[in-house]
Write an enzyme that holds these catalytic residues in place. Structure first.
Site, PDB file in Angstrom:
ATOM      1  N   CYS A   1       0.766  -1.057  -0.137  1.00 43.74           N
ATOM      2  CA  CYS A   1      -0.046  -0.070  -0.021  1.00 43.74           C
ATOM      3  C   CYS A   1       0.870   1.416  -0.004  1.00 43.74           C
ATOM      4  O   CYS A   1       0.421   2.438  -0.424  1.00 43.74           O
ATOM      5  CB  CYS A   1      -0.934   0.002   1.234  1.00 43.74           C
ATOM      6  SG  CYS A   1      -2.127  -1.334   1.351  1.00 43.74           S
ATOM      7  N   VAL A   2       2.012   1.110   0.348  1.00 42.60           N
ATOM      8  CA  VAL A   2       2.924   2.405   0.743  1.00 42.60           C
ATOM      9  C   VAL A   2       3.638   2.861  -0.747  1.00 42.60           C
ATOM     10  O   VAL A   2       4.176   3.985  -0.948  1.00 42.60           O
ATOM     11  CB  VAL A   2       4.035   2.206   1.575  1.00 42.60           C
ATOM     12  CG1 VAL A   2       5.297   1.464   0.897  1.00 42.60           C
ATOM     13  CG2 VAL A   2       4.555   3.408   2.176  1.00 42.60           C
TER      14      VAL A   2
END
Length: 352
Positions: free
Chosen positions: A139-140
């Site tokens: 997700c980063v």
């Protein structure tokens, strides 16, 4: 200076209400006659109203295994990726043959040749385009991808760089997975993609998007078991620790304050918060620990409600929405923030 010239967000065609997805996943994941109380409660509390999926809902129960799911990932990722890059380049007024670097990311499927390599001919990218496919940031990666574009453009001020995210979270579904992490993931994640076009200093005057002032990457020791994948014979199985909101309160909020302080800023000075919508508890923890007003994370909560958590593509969708619906005034400060496996965070300071 790195200037964001354009950003796009794209979605697959199959859109369902959360209640429809809840019923379909219960049939695939829970044993016949199982008590659905916990399952239904998790889906109802996820803050999600609709999601877009790569496949029609009945198809998920028929997938034969990881191989078929990954083949479908490649097919859908190419469709989403082509649309996302074309939309972003058109919005930026740039041609595909002007692109010097493409960074592509996904954590929901595997492709070799990678997605951007398979798209190069379809898009009209130059044969000498630099490519950087990234897997594992999770997700980063939307925030980290923008930060790495900034690193490149700082040293190559005449270049055009593209970030491409293609996330097909639904294709990681594991039949019969009744784990708490699996049920939470099934309640939150949707499918989607996005692209961002950025230019270096020599081209910045031709565009009007926000500029990148600074970035920061951080790993939090001892938290590696809170977020990620276990990858086995059946494919990807989510790792999701219940302590994640606590880490946000204790460590991530402190990191944000310290990063802003280095620029003589406080959370109150940030006009636009572009935060990855990891889930309601994560957003609540960030808002409470930073003392943000009730509407500060509204763009993230609205994106979560309308399309779910799109992994690395979420921050691109949210940034696009902020630009289109609530564009900050000239001189305003923004912070783009995401969390990922590691546990890690990525911060990107923006100014309009």
């Amino acid at each position: 200076m790195t200037r964001i010239a354009a950003v796009s967000g794209v979605l697959p065609p199959h859109r369902y209400a959360q209640s429809e997805i809840t019923d379909a996943l219960a049939a695939v994941c829970l044993p016949p006659g199982a008590d659905r109380a916990v399952f239904d409660r998790l889906h109802a509390c996820a803050g999600v109203r609709h999601r877009h999926l790569a496949l029609e809902l009945p198809r998920y129960g028929t997938l034969s295994g990881f191989g078929e799911a990954n083949d479908l990932f490649i097919e859908a990722a190419l469709d989403l990726g082509e649309r996302a890059v074309r939309d972003a380049l058109d919005a930026a007024g740039l041609r595909a043959d002007e692109v010097d670097l493409v960074l592509s990311t996904s954590v929901t499927g595997i492709a070799a040749p990678s997605v951007e390599a398979r798209l190069a001919g379809r898009l009209g990218l130059r044969p000498d385009v630099k490519r950087l496919p990234v897997f594992g940031l999770g997700c980063v990666a939307g925030a980290a991808g923008l930060a790495r574009l900034h690193d490149h453009l700082t040293g190559h001020p005449a270049d055009v760089a593209v970030l491409l995210s293609t996330e097909l979270c639904s294709l990681t579904l594991q039949r019969g997975d009744t784990s708490a992490a699996g049920m939470v993931a099934g309640a939150l994640f949707g499918d989607g993609g996005g692209a961002l076009v950025a230019v270096g200093t020599d081209r910045a005057a031709d565009h009007t998007g926000p500029v990148v002032l600074d970035t920061r990457s951080r790993l939090y020791p001892g938290t590696g078991d809170l977020l990620g994948w276990d990858i086995g014979d059946r494919g990807f199985r989510i790792v999701l620790g219940g302590q994640l909101p606590d880490v946000v309160r204790l460590s991530v909020a402190e990191e944000v304050r310290d990063f802003l302080a280095g620029h003589d800023l406080k959370p109150d000075d940030v006009t636009a918060w572009i935060c990855h919508p990891g889930g309601p508890k994560v957003l609540d923890a960030l808002q409470e620990s930073l003392g943000l007003p009730a509407d500060a994370l509204e763009a993230s909560r609205r994106s979560l409600a309308e399309v779910g958590n799109l992994s690395s593509a979420s921050v691109l969708h949210i940034l696009r929405d902020v630009q289109a619906d609530r564009r900050p005034p000239p001189g305003a400060t923004g912070l783009l923030l995401a969390l990922g496996p590691g546990l890690s965070s990525e911060l990107v300071l923006l100014r309009w």
